[in-house]
Design a protein around this motif. Structure first.
Motif, PDB file in Angstrom:
ATOM      1  N   SER A  42       0.902  -1.234  -0.135  1.00  0.00           N
ATOM      2  CA  SER A  42       0.060  -0.171  -0.061  1.00  0.00           C
ATOM      3  C   SER A  42       1.032   1.242  -0.084  1.00  0.00           C
ATOM      4  O   SER A  42       1.944   1.344   0.898  1.00  0.00           O
ATOM      5  CB  SER A  42      -0.925  -0.108   1.300  1.00  0.00           C
ATOM      6  OG  SER A  42      -1.574   1.289   1.388  1.00  0.00           O
ATOM      7  N   LEU A  43       0.562   2.149  -0.887  1.00  0.00           N
ATOM      8  CA  LEU A  43       1.309   3.333  -1.099  1.00  0.00           C
ATOM      9  C   LEU A  43       0.944   4.375   0.390  1.00  0.00           C
ATOM     10  O   LEU A  43       1.882   5.099   0.618  1.00  0.00           O
ATOM     11  CB  LEU A  43       0.981   4.082  -2.144  1.00  0.00           C
ATOM     12  CG  LEU A  43       1.357   3.547  -3.727  1.00  0.00           C
ATOM     13  CD1 LEU A  43       0.963   4.290  -4.787  1.00  0.00           C
ATOM     14  CD2 LEU A  43       2.804   2.978  -3.601  1.00  0.00           C
ATOM     15  N   ASP A  70       5.645  13.624  -0.717  1.00  0.00           N
ATOM     16  CA  ASP A  70       6.246  12.181  -0.205  1.00  0.00           C
ATOM     17  C   ASP A  70       6.477  11.363  -1.386  1.00  0.00           C
ATOM     18  O   ASP A  70       6.916  10.253  -1.317  1.00  0.00           O
ATOM     19  CB  ASP A  70       4.992  11.393   0.605  1.00  0.00           C
ATOM     20  CG  ASP A  70       5.052  11.889   2.138  1.00  0.00           C
ATOM     21  OD1 ASP A  70       6.139  12.783   2.502  1.00  0.00           O
ATOM     22  OD2 ASP A  70       4.200  11.515   2.558  1.00  0.00           O
ATOM     23  N   THR A  71       6.029  11.798  -2.726  1.00  0.00           N
ATOM     24  CA  THR A  71       6.318  10.898  -3.818  1.00  0.00           C
ATOM     25  C   THR A  71       7.541  10.304  -3.980  1.00  0.00           C
ATOM     26  O   THR A  71       7.811   9.322  -4.374  1.00  0.00           O
ATOM     27  CB  THR A  71       5.615  11.492  -5.016  1.00  0.00           C
ATOM     28  OG1 THR A  71       4.415  11.928  -4.976  1.00  0.00           O
ATOM     29  CG2 THR A  71       5.739  10.746  -6.258  1.00  0.00           C
ATOM     30  N   ARG A  73      10.131  10.042  -1.749  1.00  0.00           N
ATOM     31  CA  ARG A  73      10.424   8.844  -0.890  1.00  0.00           C
ATOM     32  C   ARG A  73       9.553   7.829  -0.998  1.00  0.00           C
ATOM     33  O   ARG A  73      10.043   6.641  -1.047  1.00  0.00           O
ATOM     34  CB  ARG A  73      10.310   9.702   0.508  1.00  0.00           C
ATOM     35  CG  ARG A  73      10.610   8.747   1.634  1.00  0.00           C
ATOM     36  CD  ARG A  73      10.793   9.438   3.104  1.00  0.00           C
ATOM     37  NE  ARG A  73       9.366  10.119   2.950  1.00  0.00           N
ATOM     38  CZ  ARG A  73       8.975  10.850   4.146  1.00  0.00           C
ATOM     39  NH1 ARG A  73       9.791  11.141   5.118  1.00  0.00           N
ATOM     40  NH2 ARG A  73       7.529  11.248   4.375  1.00  0.00           N
ATOM     41  N   THR A  74       8.432   7.868  -1.490  1.00  0.00           N
ATOM     42  CA  THR A  74       7.656   6.602  -1.498  1.00  0.00           C
ATOM     43  C   THR A  74       8.000   5.713  -2.712  1.00  0.00           C
ATOM     44  O   THR A  74       8.196   4.485  -2.530  1.00  0.00           O
ATOM     45  CB  THR A  74       6.102   7.074  -1.824  1.00  0.00           C
ATOM     46  OG1 THR A  74       5.607   7.840  -0.635  1.00  0.00           O
ATOM     47  CG2 THR A  74       5.215   5.876  -1.943  1.00  0.00           C
ATOM     48  N   TYR A  75       8.632   6.440  -3.926  1.00  0.00           N
ATOM     49  CA  TYR A  75       9.123   5.644  -5.059  1.00  0.00           C
ATOM     50  C   TYR A  75      10.237   4.838  -4.383  1.00  0.00           C
ATOM     51  O   TYR A  75      10.297   3.727  -4.933  1.00  0.00           O
ATOM     52  CB  TYR A  75       9.300   6.412  -6.012  1.00  0.00           C
ATOM     53  CG  TYR A  75       9.855   5.930  -7.116  1.00  0.00           C
ATOM     54  CD1 TYR A  75       9.353   5.289  -7.986  1.00  0.00           C
ATOM     55  CD2 TYR A  75      11.430   6.030  -7.346  1.00  0.00           C
ATOM     56  CE1 TYR A  75       9.954   4.646  -9.214  1.00  0.00           C
ATOM     57  CE2 TYR A  75      11.881   5.452  -8.436  1.00  0.00           C
ATOM     58  CZ  TYR A  75      11.279   4.611  -9.421  1.00  0.00           C
ATOM     59  OH  TYR A  75      11.969   4.162 -10.368  1.00  0.00           O
ATOM     60  N   MET A  76      11.173   5.478  -4.116  1.00  0.00           N
ATOM     61  CA  MET A  76      12.401   4.858  -3.480  1.00  0.00           C
ATOM     62  C   MET A  76      11.910   3.654  -2.490  1.00  0.00           C
ATOM     63  O   MET A  76      12.394   2.676  -2.711  1.00  0.00           O
ATOM     64  CB  MET A  76      13.300   5.742  -2.696  1.00  0.00           C
ATOM     65  CG  MET A  76      13.908   6.810  -3.750  1.00  0.00           C
ATOM     66  SD  MET A  76      14.644   6.077  -5.247  1.00  0.00           S
ATOM     67  CE  MET A  76      15.820   5.359  -4.510  1.00  0.00           C
ATOM     68  N   MET A  94      -4.987   1.163 -10.182  1.00  0.00           N
ATOM     69  CA  MET A  94      -5.515   2.690 -10.226  1.00  0.00           C
ATOM     70  C   MET A  94      -4.221   3.321 -10.548  1.00  0.00           C
ATOM     71  O   MET A  94      -3.105   3.031 -10.414  1.00  0.00           O
ATOM     72  CB  MET A  94      -6.364   2.930  -9.229  1.00  0.00           C
ATOM     73  CG  MET A  94      -7.610   2.090  -8.844  1.00  0.00           C
ATOM     74  SD  MET A  94      -8.498   2.455  -7.581  1.00  0.00           S
ATOM     75  CE  MET A  94      -7.459   2.043  -6.145  1.00  0.00           C
ATOM     76  N   TYR A  95      -4.635   4.744 -10.866  1.00  0.00           N
ATOM     77  CA  TYR A  95      -3.535   5.541 -11.524  1.00  0.00           C
ATOM     78  C   TYR A  95      -2.437   5.748 -10.886  1.00  0.00           C
ATOM     79  O   TYR A  95      -1.262   5.546 -11.191  1.00  0.00           O
ATOM     80  CB  TYR A  95      -4.372   6.764 -11.790  1.00  0.00           C
ATOM     81  CG  TYR A  95      -5.747   6.816 -12.738  1.00  0.00           C
ATOM     82  CD1 TYR A  95      -5.552   6.266 -13.623  1.00  0.00           C
ATOM     83  CD2 TYR A  95      -6.645   7.402 -12.184  1.00  0.00           C
ATOM     84  CE1 TYR A  95      -6.833   6.030 -14.611  1.00  0.00           C
ATOM     85  CE2 TYR A  95      -7.806   7.271 -12.869  1.00  0.00           C
ATOM     86  CZ  TYR A  95      -7.785   6.735 -14.137  1.00  0.00           C
ATOM     87  OH  TYR A  95      -8.992   7.077 -14.882  1.00  0.00           O
ATOM     88  N   TYR A  96      -2.482   6.165  -9.570  1.00  0.00           N
ATOM     89  CA  TYR A  96      -1.081   6.492  -8.888  1.00  0.00           C
ATOM     90  C   TYR A  96      -0.291   5.208  -8.673  1.00  0.00           C
ATOM     91  O   TYR A  96       1.003   5.396  -8.870  1.00  0.00           O
ATOM     92  CB  TYR A  96      -1.495   6.817  -7.359  1.00  0.00           C
ATOM     93  CG  TYR A  96      -2.242   8.405  -7.477  1.00  0.00           C
ATOM     94  CD1 TYR A  96      -1.378   9.340  -7.650  1.00  0.00           C
ATOM     95  CD2 TYR A  96      -3.570   8.553  -7.264  1.00  0.00           C
ATOM     96  CE1 TYR A  96      -1.932  10.790  -7.416  1.00  0.00           C
ATOM     97  CE2 TYR A  96      -4.190   9.712  -7.347  1.00  0.00           C
ATOM     98  CZ  TYR A  96      -3.362  10.931  -7.645  1.00  0.00           C
ATOM     99  OH  TYR A  96      -3.944  12.013  -7.455  1.00  0.00           O
TER     100      TYR A  96
END
Length: 382
Positions: A42-43, A70-71, A73-76, A94-96
């Motif tokens: 879960s993101l 947070d994008t 950091r969340t990606y990493m 879904m999109y994100y």
């Protein structure tokens, strides 16, 4: 014994919603099946469904994303999580999640990446950020995903017209478990007694969180108009934020002829019992893909009214009434039509609705389609 296919799901969150509940059902369908092993990322948070998945032995990782800032950091974090437990198939919802999961998966060399589209109205609603993400997904659809799974035929058409790669797209409709959603006479009597509903009342209800897309305003307005023309109508609303504490909804209800006839139950875990307590189910959304709530109501054998959104009319077939979204007079007339039917007619309509689910839209059929994708993914060469 062959090794299981490891599938990692990436989703924005795990609160109760259509995509989240179908993900849960898909994983639960593989309970005890050694051919498939699932993990969930879960993101944001583990939400309401994360603990339920964990109780079944499913590893759930929450990346803690709280805002756009947070994008990166969340990606990493996502890339590290995928690297630590590299899946055979990466399934994004879904999109994100499609965009971040697709980027991270491709960076790690994962070829079988599935995207998920749940919305049949690409152009409707959302923040500027969400619209930008959807446009980015349309561009990236030619490079990041292996296949794009759409929940509805209408979802495929809308997104293909908006620039998604049609050649990578296919439709797998939601599937429903007729054994999990059955009519309960004892549940009906207990809940109606608890709520003080008169024995001869006709209850028209809906299930779904409070949001602009669900258009509760039109439902309340149509209910008010129907009450002015027919006696003995009650209206049950089940879902997140459908409580007396919702001031906007409370004001709308207070302006009706009989505000005391609106029963606000909030989010419930006993949805089949709530559906059983209704005499008629109403889907009043402005936008849907392949609506879970409508299919579940049909499973329980409820006569249904729906707005003609997404694939709702396809799902319902001829076993109910479909009206244009946002058309309060048409919705009112559909309610009145149902109120004028006798108990035997309503029961027969509901029985036909359930038969439509068992004949065409079972969970087994949907799971078979996903399993076919997973099996094909294992034949891809790197």
């Amino acid at each position: 014994m062959t090794a299981p296919i490891h599938i990692t799901h990436v989703i924005i969150g795990l609160d109760v919603g259509g995509a989240e509940r179908f993900l849960l059902r898909l994983i639960e369908a593989h309970g005890g099946n050694p051919q498939y092993a699932h993990r969930v990322i879960s993101l944001t948070s583990k939400g309401a469904l994360g603990p339920r998945l964990e109780a079944q032995g499913i590893a759930v990782t929450a990346l803690g994303m709280t805002s756009l800032h947070d994008t990166p950091r969340t990606y990493m974090r996502l890339k590290r999580a995928l690297q630590a437990h590299r899946p055979d198939v990466l399934q994004c919802w879904m999109y994100y999640a499609d965009l971040l999961g697709g980027l991270a998966g491709r960076r790690l060399g994962i070829k079988p990446i599935l995207w998920g589209i749940r919305n049949s109205h690409f152009e409707s609603g959302g923040t500027r950020l969400k619209r930008a993400v959807r446009r980015s997904c349309a561009i990236a659809s030619r490079h990041l995903p292996w296949r794009i799974v759409c929940v509805a035929d209408s979802a495929l058409e809308v997104h293909a017209r908006a620039g998604y790669d049609r050649a990578r797209m296919e439709v797998i409709h939601n599937g429903y478990d007729p054994d999990a959603f059955t009519y309960s006479d004892s549940g009906r009597r207990a809940l109606r007694r608890e709520l003080g509903i008169p024995p001869d009342a006709l209850v028209i209800g809906s299930v779904g969180r409070y949001s602009a897309a669900k258009d509760h305003r039109s439902f309340v307005q149509a209910a008010d108009a129907a009450m002015r023309q027919r006696r003995g109508l009650y209206f049950m609303l089940v879902g997140r934020d459908l409580t007396a504490g919702n001031q906007a909804l409370a004001r709308q209800i207070a302006a009706t002829l009989h505000p005391e006839r609106f029963l606000l139950l909030g989010q419930r875990s006993d949805v089949p019992e709530c559906l059983s307590a209704m005499d008629v189910f109403c889907l009043h959304s402005r936008t849907e893909g392949f609506p879970n709530a409508l299919g579940e109501a049909m499973c329980v054998g409820r006569p249904c009214i729906t707005t003609d959104v997404g694939d709702a009319r396809l799902l319902l077939g001829q076993e109910g009434r479909a009206v244009p979204p946002g058309d309060v007079p048409a919705l009112t007339q559909a309610m009145i039509h149902m109120a004028d039917l006798d108990a035997a007619q309503l029961q027969a309509m509901g029985a036909r609705a359930r038969q439509r689910i068992t004949g065409h839209y079972t969970l087994v059929h949907a799971v078979d389609r996903f399993e076919s994708l997973y099996q094909t993914a294992m034949t891809l060469s790197y």
